[in-house]
Design an enzyme around this catalytic site. Sequence first.
Site, short mmCIF file in Angstrom:
data_model
loop_
_atom_site.label_atom_id
_atom_site.label_comp_id
_atom_site.label_asym_id
_atom_site.label_seq_id
_atom_site.Cartn_x
_atom_site.Cartn_y
_atom_site.Cartn_z
N GLU A 1 -30.60 11.39 -17.98
CA GLU A 1 -31.69 12.14 -17.99
C GLU A 1 -31.17 13.45 -16.94
OE1 GLU A 1 -34.78 9.87 -17.02
OE2 GLU A 1 -34.92 8.51 -18.67
N GLU B 1 -35.52 5.26 -22.14
CA GLU B 1 -34.11 4.54 -21.28
C GLU B 1 -34.43 3.34 -22.24
OE1 GLU B 1 -36.37 5.92 -19.15
OE2 GLU B 1 -35.82 6.52 -17.67
N PHE C 1 -32.83 6.06 -11.50
CA PHE C 1 -32.96 4.55 -10.38
C PHE C 1 -33.13 4.04 -11.17
CE2 PHE C 1 -35.12 7.88 -6.77
CZ PHE C 1 -35.52 8.77 -7.28
N ASP D 1 -34.60 1.20 -10.16
CA ASP D 1 -35.84 0.98 -11.08
C ASP D 1 -36.51 0.18 -11.92
OD1 ASP D 1 -37.52 0.93 -7.21
OD2 ASP D 1 -35.83 1.93 -8.23
N PHE D 2 -35.79 1.73 -12.75
CA PHE D 2 -36.23 2.35 -14.24
C PHE D 2 -35.59 1.11 -15.11
CE2 PHE D 2 -35.85 7.02 -12.70
CZ PHE D 2 -37.11 6.50 -11.56
N HIS E 1 -38.75 3.53 -6.65
CA HIS E 1 -38.00 3.72 -6.87
C HIS E 1 -37.30 4.01 -5.85
CE1 HIS E 1 -40.43 6.94 -8.91
NE2 HIS E 1 -38.78 7.88 -9.04
C1 LIG Z 1 -38.92 5.90 -16.18
C2 LIG Z 1 -38.66 6.82 -15.85
N1 LIG Z 1 -37.86 7.42 -15.97
C3 LIG Z 1 -37.06 8.15 -15.47
C4 LIG Z 1 -38.08 8.91 -14.57
C5 LIG Z 1 -37.74 9.63 -13.20
N2 LIG Z 1 -38.06 10.90 -13.55
C6 LIG Z 1 -39.52 11.80 -12.53
S1 LIG Z 1 -40.28 12.46 -12.92
C7 LIG Z 1 -39.65 12.92 -14.71
C8 LIG Z 1 -39.50 14.35 -15.16
C9 LIG Z 1 -41.01 13.65 -15.96
O1 LIG Z 1 -41.27 15.26 -16.74
P1 LIG Z 1 -43.11 14.90 -16.69
O2 LIG Z 1 -43.90 13.99 -17.60
O3 LIG Z 1 -43.18 16.51 -18.55
O4 LIG Z 1 -44.06 15.05 -15.69
P2 LIG Z 1 -43.68 16.34 -14.77
O5 LIG Z 1 -43.11 16.23 -13.97
O6 LIG Z 1 -43.42 17.49 -15.67
O7 LIG Z 1 -45.30 16.66 -14.34
C10 LIG Z 1 -38.61 12.30 -14.75
C11 LIG Z 1 -37.37 11.64 -15.79
C12 LIG Z 1 -38.67 8.15 -13.76
N3 LIG Z 1 -40.19 8.40 -12.67
N4 LIG Z 1 -39.84 7.01 -15.06
#
Ligand SMILES: Cc1ncc(C[n+]2csc(CCOP(=O)(O)OP(=O)(O)O)c2C)c(N)n1
Lengths: 337, 337, 324, 324
Positions: C29, C60, C83, C85-86, C129
């Site tokens: 990602e 994931e 991370f 954690d994921f 995290h």
């Molecule tokens: C399972 C997981 N994968 C990756 C992340 C890292 N991460 C945090 S926010 C994010 C983007 C999320 O995008 P969106 O759902 O569009 O929400 P927005 O931040 O735009 O509100 C990512 C990839 C995470 N927190 N959890």
Amino acid sequence: MSARVEKPPAAEVDRPTRLRLYQLMVELRDFEQRAYELFLENLVRGTSHLALGQEAISAGYAVAMRADDYTFCTYRGHGHTLARGASMAAAMAELLGRGNGMLHGKGGSMHLTDVKHGAMGSYAIVGAHLPIAAGAAWSAQVRKSGQVAVCFFGDGTTNIGAFHEALNLAVIWKLPVVFVCENNQYMEYTPIRSVTAVEHPAADRASAYGLEPILVDGNDADVMYETARQTIDTARTGGGPSLVEALTYRHGGHSRADPAKYRPDAEVREWLSRDPVTRYRERLLAAGIGEAEVNEIETRAQQKVDAATEEARKGAPAAVDGIERQVWSDGGAAWRN
Amino acid sequence: MSARVEKPPAAEVDRPTRLRLYQLMVELRDFEQRAYELFLENLVRGTSHLALGQEAISAGYAVAMRADDYTFCTYRGHGHTLARGASMAAAMAELLGRGNGMLHGKGGSMHLTDVKHGAMGSYAIVGAHLPIAAGAAWSAQVRKSGQVAVCFFGDGTTNIGAFHEALNLAVIWKLPVVFVCENNQYMEYTPIRSVTAVEHPAADRASAYGLEPILVDGNDADVMYETARQTIDTARTGGGPSLVEALTYRHGGHSRADPAKYRPDAEVREWLSRDPVTRYRERLLAAGIGEAEVNEIETRAQQKVDAATEEARKGAPAAVDGIERQVWSDGGAAWRN
Amino acid sequence: MAELSFREAIAAGIAQEMERDPMVYFIGEDVGAAGGVFKATVGLFERFGPDRVRDTPISEQAIIGAAMGAAMTGLRPIAEIMFSDFLATCWDMIANQVAKTRYMTDGQVSIPLVIRTANGGGTRFGAQHSQSLENWAMAVPGLKVVAPSTPADAKGLLAAAIRDPDPVIFFEQKSLYGVKGEVPDGEHVERLGEAKVRRDGNDCTIVALAAMVPKAMQAAEQLAADGIQATVVDVRSLVPLDTQTILREVVKTGRLFTVEENPRLCGWGAELASIVADECFDDLDGPIVRITTPHVPLPAADVLEDAAMPSVERIRQTVRSSMR
Amino acid sequence: MAELSFREAIAAGIAQEMERDPMVYFIGEDVGAAGGVFKATVGLFERFGPDRVRDTPISEQAIIGAAMGAAMTGLRPIAEIMFSDFLATCWDMIANQVAKTRYMTDGQVSIPLVIRTANGGGTRFGAQHSQSLENWAMAVPGLKVVAPSTPADAKGLLAAAIRDPDPVIFFEQKSLYGVKGEVPDGEHVERLGEAKVRRDGNDCTIVALAAMVPKAMQAAEQLAADGIQATVVDVRSLVPLDTQTILREVVKTGRLFTVEENPRLCGWGAELASIVADECFDDLDGPIVRITTPHVPLPAADVLEDAAMPSVERIRQTVRSSMR
Ligand SMILES: Cc1ncc(C[n+]2csc(CCOP(=O)(O)OP(=O)(O)O)c2C)c(N)n1
Ligand SMILES: Cc1ncc(C[n+]2csc(CCOP(=O)(O)OP(=O)(O)O)c2C)c(N)n1
Ligand SMILES: [Mg+2]
Ligand SMILES: [Mg+2]
């Protein structure tokens, strides 16, 4: 808002292909029936999940595949693995936990794999192999090998997260993979309709991935072969993935422990009357193929299963020194020095 | 095969509701801006994810909810939590890692929670809270409490497995839950369209769960309020779940570390011109609400944020003895005797 | 020798291997144009293009599944889980599929796959995290587990992991990303399964991993002022585990301390303690003592996080009072 | 006292609690009319109806997520994950959400949730359906972890888990389902966090869990014939862990053996060994020895599975040769 079952293909399937389809279906049928008998003899050690009644799907796809294409299937994977050309004796021996088994006893019925024949594994945790199949297709794509991955799974699998992730990834990367949902109407003992938001668990979800719904009669080998040809061709020529829902039924229980009492008699009768093997036999005869030829296919299949059974039974129990082998690519299992 | 944005509601939103919506939006805007300033002052300890630009969604839903309804949101959850009535000072103090923080420093910006006000948590692993929200709705359903759960998440969340599982479960159990996808066009730094098989990541998937597509202007507080009213009403009266996609944009970067350079200038300009707060201000004035009244709302919001900031800054650092508290319901953390 | 930060060394390790082997692909990602959210893979997209450095959706399970399927069929993928954690969101793919498929098929497939992931605390990201999860991976037969503590090792062990024919979970400690150090010029590849003695002393052995290594080193310096000479062993690789080096040092010093960032229960130090308590029983002069984060989720606020994780001071005090 | 099988005792425990508390709900795959694929919950559907005993789709994340959300808001759900191997498919929900939410909110929510799961080998199901994963749960702060070895405990500990205000992962060893034993009549509730001395001896302490308890008992009987009197402790609950009982027995006997069904690395026995090697160092008369499944995925064939898992014979031989 529900997909419709497609008509049988306009074009006739040619005669050699039909004979090949019938031969395969009969072999798979006989293998599964023998596996069941050996289980009753208490020779099958672990669990096993038979695909009796679902033979048209494995046969249709296997016949349409190129020798180097990839098959990914589930614990209900004897048929898919054998259809690719894997040794029947080795498969049977694996069910019996013998040293001459396909995995030397380390995998068992649920994990039949024969990489040499493109049978890339039987996966026993629902949904897991969909992303893995997408990965094999990704590899074929970047290696420009022209290979296609075909991934078989059940109706119940459409409700797990990995299904969703795999479909989306396959579409955005335009991967050469075909996802084939064998909708046999049941999970283990629970009817799929009681736990699914749409009528057709796969076809009614195709649009969520920008795909066309493909809903076909999974008990018709000609239909399955044509569907296979088309979807594999799409994948091979850069057209990306397909999601196929093939309607079918398992004749027996979910696994060896299951008498399948939860199914209404009428439903079972109705589906038995649509048995893909007997139906196809009739079609062959109607198409002018002589009874003798058909009988011979059946006899050869029985002989093949008999020979495989005999060979399997001759095998010694799996060798205990295999336990600490093949965790790693050096052949060993050492985690320390 | 793409959902269409719905028109603004026919019915006019009444005046007190409009004032309330504006007040909330301004408060959330000012809070986030202050959080950003405090970050620049190096007072915000951890990361933080601001919802600047997305205020119409949190305000619209919060105003339409009953006091005992449940909100589930993400790490981008300051607005959703405050909109339910949580203490602004406690939220700010949590960002600063102070002992008077909402979670006494144990959660941080990403986990604001105020159960007393129905703010059931901010969840920081993408997708996880969708099934949890479904569970709260299940509980409300069997307790016959009439409560509704509203679950907010981003566009990127629609591609993870938990989304799929939660939607299917909610539909088959007809749960009183509303899933609200805030489509702000981006995941962290990646445009959602580059990794999604359909144009509208939520709306184009509604049919996969037998739901109607609902695609709305997430920068219009009236639209959001009306959408909220209708979907919550459906849930409360036994009509089951809805899936809403609200189109919006975050004004800043994904998190405090992100200058958001990956976004085309023209796109940013276009969306800033559709700022939900300034747009709504104009609408209020056009509807005959006096400038003085509007100004007063803004002044009060500033004062509220000032007061909250002051209170938060007065807090002592989080108390270290909290580390071994509240793992268990007995208040402690013992894993052995 | 060039001075690189830990994050630069990661990028350098990947670049070295992508250059060498066209079958190495990298997905995750925001790893493309963005260069990763920790900026540990900056420049790879520009250098190797969008085919070999590919952004994924937030999926994931699909990331790991796709990487596994590709690894089984000729690629050598590197998959990033942002991370650690994921890892939980794709744990079935890792623990049940990636780890077991070679064994279940009795060697029919190899899975040359590296899963890189940012691990650990110290960055005030809160409980979802910040986990140190190397013990999750260590507990699963079929996974190799590596966690470097220096920029040189970040590059050299990552290169080794990419060349390894088996799946490797590669933990990059977030709190180390900014740390700088000398990295050998030119091709640099370490070997998996070798611990490193970072400091030599005769009184006790402190075994540490990743971000705990510099803390153990500092504590050891301070302990020297207290008259205690500690050996510090950097484990580097949990699977395969270099028990020979560790046991040798324990036999030499008669005492073992572990410094683990993970919450206490079932950490890698527990495994190590059990090996030592079995195989070096007669060489031990005193109790085996583990220094860990308490068995709680990690709190977010700076003061809490710092107090929860093993600190130089806590290491020093624990060793000193136990050696009295 | 009635004689019940382990699986009947499970059903009895759930029935007892569903009868007592209308907020107890039970969900899972095929748990309704089918009574569960292990037939451990037969009769509940008929007795409590389709609202309180509910079939789910194959959606483990949704099962645990729904149960968690319900537990936060007034229900006391029991969620079944059919095989413990499938915990991996919902591990984020368990390890990151269920376990941490109370702590992160500093106690704003309680999560009175029981996750029941069929655990372990001996049934020839192969590597993806046979794992002993109690150490996965033990490693996560915020989860209680219970694994009974007898029908009486199956009922009594399950009832206690259901009444517990915190999340409990309840491991039911598949190989025990058919075992019969006396179960107290009427309401039966045990306490979590108490180990039980199943046999008393002065020469060594064998600590075992779940299906390894009867094996340890048999081995102990045979060892008595060899002149070695072993104490056998049934851990029953890994979190909270009854260290007092265990340490007392180790101090008494001077020797510790663990018998673990899990593959070696980071098993619960490692944690126990590390506690003992720290706190009872001066009381130990010899090495701490762990008897585990080797660190490999479990093979499927009967002969292989039997040879891989700790057997009575291996326990006996290991203890005997180590006590010489
Ligand atoms: C399972 C997981 N994968 C990756 C992340 C890292 N991460 C945090 S926010 C994010 C983007 C999320 O995008 P969106 O759902 O569009 O929400 P927005 O931040 O735009 O509100 C990512 C990839 C995470 N927190 N959890
Ligand atoms: C993640 C997961 N959950 C549950 C199971 C147990 N299980 C094995 S097969 C099965 C039913 C699968 O139904 P379907 O996908 O329709 O395939 P079929 O067996 O009908 O071929 C279930 C629930 C599993 N193996 N993996
Ligand atoms: Mg099915
Ligand atoms: Mg977004």
